[in-house]
Design a protein around this motif. Structure first.
Motif, PDB file in Angstrom:
ATOM      1  N   VAL A 185      10.500  -2.399  -3.734  1.00  0.00           N
ATOM      2  CA  VAL A 185       9.237  -2.238  -3.020  1.00  0.00           C
ATOM      3  C   VAL A 185       8.455  -3.543  -3.096  1.00  0.00           C
ATOM      4  N   VAL A 186       7.474  -3.688  -2.232  1.00  0.00           N
ATOM      5  CA  VAL A 186       6.498  -4.764  -2.390  1.00  0.00           C
ATOM      6  C   VAL A 186       5.417  -4.277  -3.331  1.00  0.00           C
ATOM      7  N   GLY A 187       5.119  -5.094  -4.344  1.00  0.00           N
ATOM      8  CA  GLY A 187       3.982  -4.858  -5.228  1.00  0.00           C
ATOM      9  C   GLY A 187       3.196  -6.157  -5.277  1.00  0.00           C
ATOM     10  N   HIS A 188       2.448  -6.426  -4.196  1.00  0.00           N
ATOM     11  CA  HIS A 188       1.797  -7.728  -4.033  1.00  0.00           C
ATOM     12  C   HIS A 188       0.417  -7.735  -4.675  1.00  0.00           C
ATOM     13  N   PRO A 189       0.229  -8.598  -5.676  1.00  0.00           N
ATOM     14  CA  PRO A 189      -1.074  -8.710  -6.322  1.00  0.00           C
ATOM     15  C   PRO A 189      -1.919  -9.777  -5.639  1.00  0.00           C
ATOM     16  N   PHE A 190      -3.142  -9.918  -6.090  1.00  0.00           N
ATOM     17  CA  PHE A 190      -3.973 -11.030  -5.645  1.00  0.00           C
ATOM     18  C   PHE A 190      -4.227 -11.945  -6.833  1.00  0.00           C
ATOM     19  N   ASN A 191      -4.231 -13.230  -6.577  1.00  0.00           N
ATOM     20  CA  ASN A 191      -4.319 -14.241  -7.629  1.00  0.00           C
ATOM     21  C   ASN A 191      -5.754 -14.387  -8.155  1.00  0.00           C
ATOM     22  N   PRO A 192      -5.950 -14.338  -9.485  1.00  0.00           N
ATOM     23  CA  PRO A 192      -4.952 -14.151 -10.543  1.00  0.00           C
ATOM     24  C   PRO A 192      -4.743 -12.663 -10.865  1.00  0.00           C
ATOM     25  N   PRO A 193      -3.495 -12.209 -10.893  1.00  0.00           N
ATOM     26  CA  PRO A 193      -3.221 -10.779 -11.102  1.00  0.00           C
ATOM     27  C   PRO A 193      -3.762 -10.205 -12.401  1.00  0.00           C
ATOM     28  N   HIS A 194      -3.924 -11.030 -13.433  1.00  0.00           N
ATOM     29  CA  HIS A 194      -4.414 -10.448 -14.686  1.00  0.00           C
ATOM     30  C   HIS A 194      -5.901 -10.110 -14.620  1.00  0.00           C
ATOM     31  N   LEU A 195      -6.589 -10.602 -13.578  1.00  0.00           N
ATOM     32  CA  LEU A 195      -8.007 -10.297 -13.425  1.00  0.00           C
ATOM     33  C   LEU A 195      -8.310  -9.439 -12.198  1.00  0.00           C
ATOM     34  N   ILE A 196      -7.706  -9.747 -11.063  1.00  0.00           N
ATOM     35  CA  ILE A 196      -8.036  -9.033  -9.825  1.00  0.00           C
ATOM     36  C   ILE A 196      -7.230  -7.727  -9.744  1.00  0.00           C
ATOM     37  N   PRO A 197      -7.902  -6.609  -9.494  1.00  0.00           N
ATOM     38  CA  PRO A 197      -7.237  -5.291  -9.567  1.00  0.00           C
ATOM     39  C   PRO A 197      -6.257  -4.986  -8.446  1.00  0.00           C
ATOM     40  N   LEU A 198      -6.431  -5.562  -7.256  1.00  0.00           N
ATOM     41  CA  LEU A 198      -5.680  -5.122  -6.079  1.00  0.00           C
ATOM     42  C   LEU A 198      -4.175  -5.355  -6.202  1.00  0.00           C
ATOM     43  N   VAL A 199      -3.410  -4.338  -5.790  1.00  0.00           N
ATOM     44  CA  VAL A 199      -1.963  -4.471  -5.588  1.00  0.00           C
ATOM     45  C   VAL A 199      -1.618  -3.737  -4.290  1.00  0.00           C
ATOM     46  N   GLU A 200      -0.940  -4.436  -3.374  1.00  0.00           N
ATOM     47  CA  GLU A 200      -0.502  -3.832  -2.123  1.00  0.00           C
ATOM     48  C   GLU A 200       0.929  -3.328  -2.275  1.00  0.00           C
ATOM     49  N   VAL A 201       1.156  -2.068  -1.953  1.00  0.00           N
ATOM     50  CA  VAL A 201       2.483  -1.472  -2.020  1.00  0.00           C
ATOM     51  C   VAL A 201       2.984  -1.265  -0.595  1.00  0.00           C
ATOM     52  N   VAL A 202       4.176  -1.814  -0.310  1.00  0.00           N
ATOM     53  CA  VAL A 202       4.770  -1.724   1.027  1.00  0.00           C
ATOM     54  C   VAL A 202       6.219  -1.274   0.878  1.00  0.00           C
ATOM     55  N   LEU A 203       6.656  -0.396   1.779  1.00  0.00           N
ATOM     56  CA  LEU A 203       8.040   0.057   1.801  1.00  0.00           C
ATOM     57  C   LEU A 203       8.833  -0.754   2.811  1.00  0.00           C
ATOM     58  N   GLY A 204      10.122  -0.965   2.519  1.00  0.00           N
ATOM     59  CA  GLY A 204      11.050  -1.524   3.481  1.00  0.00           C
ATOM     60  C   GLY A 204      11.858  -0.414   4.120  1.00  0.00           C
ATOM     61  N   LYS A 205      12.747  -0.792   5.030  1.00  0.00           N
ATOM     62  CA  LYS A 205      13.527   0.212   5.765  1.00  0.00           C
ATOM     63  C   LYS A 205      14.431   1.031   4.844  1.00  0.00           C
ATOM     64  N   ALA A 206      14.846   0.451   3.722  1.00  0.00           N
ATOM     65  CA  ALA A 206      15.766   1.138   2.818  1.00  0.00           C
ATOM     66  C   ALA A 206      15.067   1.732   1.600  1.00  0.00           C
ATOM     67  N   THR A 207      13.757   1.549   1.487  1.00  0.00           N
ATOM     68  CA  THR A 207      13.034   1.993   0.289  1.00  0.00           C
ATOM     69  C   THR A 207      12.910   3.512   0.234  1.00  0.00           C
ATOM     70  N   ASP A 208      13.230   4.066  -0.903  1.00  0.00           N
ATOM     71  CA  ASP A 208      13.012   5.482  -1.165  1.00  0.00           C
ATOM     72  C   ASP A 208      11.498   5.711  -1.282  1.00  0.00           C
ATOM     73  N   ARG A 209      10.960   6.623  -0.483  1.00  0.00           N
ATOM     74  CA  ARG A 209       9.531   6.907  -0.538  1.00  0.00           C
ATOM     75  C   ARG A 209       9.086   7.247  -1.960  1.00  0.00           C
ATOM     76  N   ALA A 210       9.925   7.935  -2.695  1.00  0.00           N
ATOM     77  CA  ALA A 210       9.572   8.297  -4.072  1.00  0.00           C
ATOM     78  C   ALA A 210       9.446   7.068  -4.964  1.00  0.00           C
ATOM     79  N   ALA A 211      10.238   6.035  -4.688  1.00  0.00           N
ATOM     80  CA  ALA A 211      10.126   4.793  -5.472  1.00  0.00           C
ATOM     81  C   ALA A 211       8.800   4.115  -5.202  1.00  0.00           C
ATOM     82  N   ALA A 212       8.371   4.097  -3.936  1.00  0.00           N
ATOM     83  CA  ALA A 212       7.085   3.508  -3.599  1.00  0.00           C
ATOM     84  C   ALA A 212       5.945   4.308  -4.213  1.00  0.00           C
ATOM     85  N   GLU A 213       6.070   5.633  -4.189  1.00  0.00           N
ATOM     86  CA  GLU A 213       5.043   6.471  -4.805  1.00  0.00           C
ATOM     87  C   GLU A 213       4.993   6.242  -6.306  1.00  0.00           C
ATOM     88  N   TRP A 214       6.174   6.046  -6.906  1.00  0.00           N
ATOM     89  CA  TRP A 214       6.210   5.769  -8.344  1.00  0.00           C
ATOM     90  C   TRP A 214       5.502   4.450  -8.638  1.00  0.00           C
TER      91      TRP A 214
END
Length: 316
Positions: free
Chosen positions: A140-169
């Motif tokens: 999955v994509v787990g894209h943080p914003f710089n610097p990740p140790h301070l900024i809370p945001l993480v973007e989660v994106v699925l690809g064509k082969a990604t199990d929806r349950a993996a993204a939810e996890w």
């Protein structure tokens, strides 16, 4: 479909790539009490990573992120070794598809069968990275914003082969460890937050290119104005308040038509010519004065920490 490990049973996290993003992730995971196994191919990476973690530790304590018992950091010389016993993998290889694909092939047979792998890619299309990869459904994509140790945001994106349950996890795990995860519902270059940021920067560059304002005054126009509000609420909520007691509906009625006119005037995309690049760089150097990049990073982090503490104290 894999049965993913309960969040409470996650103990070891593998961090692949320990540049700016990977080092920041490492510091965060350690502060949250997870053992981290890190790998990077660059010379001198172990010393740089340890220095980053040591510098970030007091910052994470200051904002209340650090738990009482910090995790243990292990550094290894092979990525397959790093992931072999990992309950979660955060990959931070350079933003080049061939480099990431080569790394995925190196770890393909070593990633445990129920372990989710998240890439920190800031803009690559995940589906382009999944062909022929054995753990593709858990990537999955787990894209943080710089610097990740301070900024809370993480973007989660699925690809064509990604199990929806993996993204939810992954989404749930990021929330479990104190991040603010969001779903990006479609694959587009740059995901969501970077596209918003790029749109603002386009107008910031245009303002200089068209002689509307200096680099320093463009920066001030955001930092001393709407940027202060955007640190507290997102753009839709800010404009909801712009409408007064009538809220978003009143704002759209009153300000929508003139803003549509502004949008039509904002269609020009600047060309980053050598001359424009030189003007932007010169403007930044003038504004920096005697301050170094290290000075600016320290100032950024100090202000971020103060802001995060304030937001936490005033949270509804």
């Amino acid at each position: 479909m894999a049965a993913y490990k309960p969040f409470e049973e996650v103990r070891r996290i593998a961090v692949l790539g320990t540049g700016t993003i990977g080092a920041s992730w490492t510091a965060y995971f350690l502060a949250r009490g997870y053992d981290v196994t890190a790998w990077d191919p660059a010379d001198g990476w172990k010393q740089r990573l340890q220095a980053f973690v040591d510098n970030a530790r007091p910052q994470l304590k200051a904002i209340g992120t650090a738990v009482e018992s910090e995790g243990t950091l292990t550094m290894v010389d092979d990525p397959a070794t790093a992931v072999s016993d990992a309950d979660f993998v955060q990959e931070n290889a350079p933003e080049r598809a061939p480099i990431k694909l080569d790394l995925y092939r190196r770890i393909d047979n070593a990633v445990p069968a129920t372990t989710v792998v998240a890439t920190s890619t800031s803009g690559l299309i995940l589906s382009d990275l999944q062909d022929g990869i054995g753990f593709a459904e858990r990537l999955v994509v787990g894209h943080p914003f710089n610097p990740p140790h301070l900024i809370p945001l993480v973007e989660v994106v699925l690809g064509k082969a990604t199990d929806r349950a993996a993204a939810e996890w992954a989404h749930g795990f990021y929330g479990h460890i104190g991040k603010h995860a969001i779903y990006v519902n479609k694959e587009v270059p740059g995901h969501l937050a970077n596209r918003l940021q790029a749109a603002l920067w386009r107008e910031a560059v245009n303002a200089v290119a068209e002689g509307l304002a200096s680099v320093e005054d463009v920066n001030a126009a955001i930092a001393q104005g709407p940027g202060l509000r955007l640190a507290l609420m997102g753009p839709h909520m800010v404009f909801n308040l712009t409408g007064g007691k009538g809220g978003y509906a009143a704002m759209l009625e009153q300000f929508g038509p003139p803003i549509e006119g502004w949008w039509k005037d904002m269609q020009k995309t600047p060309a980053l010519t050598p001359e424009l690049k030189a003007e932007l760089i010169a403007g930044i150097k003038d504004e920096m004065g005697d301050r170094t990049i290290d000075d600016l990073e320290a100032q950024r982090d100090e202000r971020l920490i103060a802001l995060l503490k304030m937001l936490k104290e005033t949270a509804a």
